[in-house]
Design an enzyme around this catalytic site. Structure first.
Site, PDB file in Angstrom:
ATOM      1  N   SER A 135       0.717  -1.176   0.062  1.00 66.06           N
ATOM      2  CA  SER A 135      -0.285  -0.036  -0.039  1.00 66.06           C
ATOM      3  C   SER A 135       1.039   1.151   0.032  1.00 66.06           C
ATOM      4  O   SER A 135       2.095   1.288   0.306  1.00 66.06           O
ATOM      5  CB  SER A 135      -0.789  -0.004   1.152  1.00 66.06           C
ATOM      6  OG  SER A 135      -1.461   1.333   1.590  1.00 66.06           O
ATOM      7  N   TYR A 148      -1.599  -0.635  10.586  1.00 66.40           N
ATOM      8  CA  TYR A 148      -1.999  -1.051   9.254  1.00 66.40           C
ATOM      9  C   TYR A 148      -0.697  -0.353   8.230  1.00 66.40           C
ATOM     10  O   TYR A 148      -0.089  -1.239   7.623  1.00 66.40           O
ATOM     11  CB  TYR A 148      -3.129  -0.186   8.717  1.00 66.40           C
ATOM     12  CG  TYR A 148      -3.355  -0.579   7.275  1.00 66.40           C
ATOM     13  CD1 TYR A 148      -3.721  -1.711   6.725  1.00 66.40           C
ATOM     14  CD2 TYR A 148      -3.149   0.521   6.114  1.00 66.40           C
ATOM     15  CE1 TYR A 148      -4.070  -2.098   5.423  1.00 66.40           C
ATOM     16  CE2 TYR A 148      -3.576   0.064   4.884  1.00 66.40           C
ATOM     17  CZ  TYR A 148      -3.774  -1.056   4.456  1.00 66.40           C
ATOM     18  OH  TYR A 148      -3.884  -1.340   3.074  1.00 66.40           O
TER      19      TYR A 148
END
Length: 252
Positions: A135, A148
């Site tokens: 990501s 995350y």
């Protein structure tokens, strides 16, 4: 048909980015095994070139077995796409240990040990490709995303290390770092805004390409990374965000 005669294992391939990857792989001639907890929808379930292997990816003891079961379905494996992931939002001062542990289990531990388990199967085919879905939040991040962001940064580092270890046996490892990709969750978020139309327009304006990403955009890149045309590409983290993260904010 860039993936003709290839077999891919895609975790979390039933929806979102994973679904976009699966759709593009099928269009390019691959057989696909989807590993996830939930059943596939009827559209995928009825296809002879798609199979489902149920698994809880937070259970590390199940990872080697799910790879072996996936390899049995079509008789081989050529590509592993570690796509499945979790995101729970907590300010760092309120992050529960259980949420940290579950996120790291699914986002980091599962890709690592699925990759370990797939090596023997890829070597039987003379090599192959491992694709990790990272990501942009492994590089830049948002509030309340400490766990995350940490997990995706780990995926990026792990990808580079895996490429070094596995290159000598013909296995390439790369990561895709998507930015904003349209999904049911992202649409729900935009619909929650006071003016959804304005929110979508403002979000589009952040992207130099003038649009938001789609799951099949990630699928297109995953096709290239899984196929033979990317044979000299390994150890890279490829940002796929429509140019959003290269654009500096301008003063009002």
């Amino acid at each position: 048909m860039q993936l003709a005669d290839k077999v891919a294992l895609v975790t979390g391939g039933g929806q979102g980015i994973g679904r976009g990857i699966v759709e593009r792989y099928l269009e390019e001639g691959a057989n696909v095994v989807v590993a996830q907890r939930s059943r596939l929808d009827a559209e995928l379930e009825e296809r002879p070139d798609v199979a489902h292997v149920p698994v809880d990816l937070s259970d590390s003891a199940a990872l080697a077995d799910v790879v072996d079961r996936a390899a049995e379905v079509f008789g081989a494996l050529d590509i592993l796409v570690n796509n499945a992931g979790l995101m729970a939002e907590h300010h760092i001062s309120e992050l529960p240990l259980k949420d940290w542990q579950r996120m790291e289990a699914v986002n980091v531990t599962a890709p690592l040990f699925l990759s370990q388990a797939v090596v023997a199967h890829l070597r039987k085919r003379g090599g192959g490709s491992i694709i990790n879905i990272g990501s942009v939040e492994g590089m830049l991040t948002n509030p309340a995303h400490a766990a995350y962001a940490a997990s995706k940064a780990a995926v990026h580092g792990m990808t580079r290390a895996m490429a070094i270890d596995l290159g000598p046996v013909g296995i390439r490892c790369n990561a895709i770092a998507p930015g904003w990709i349209t999904s049911d969750l992202s649409e729900k978020y935009l619909d929650s805004k006071e003016n959804p139309v304005e929110a979508r327009s403002a979000l589009r304006d952040l992207h130099p390409v003038g649009r938001l990403g789609q799951p099949t955009d990630v699928g297109d890149l995953a096709v290239y990374l899984g196929g033979d045309h990317s044979g000299f590409l390994s150890g890279e983290v490829i940002v796929l965000d429509g140019g959003r993260t290269i654009r500096l904010p301008t003063p009002d």
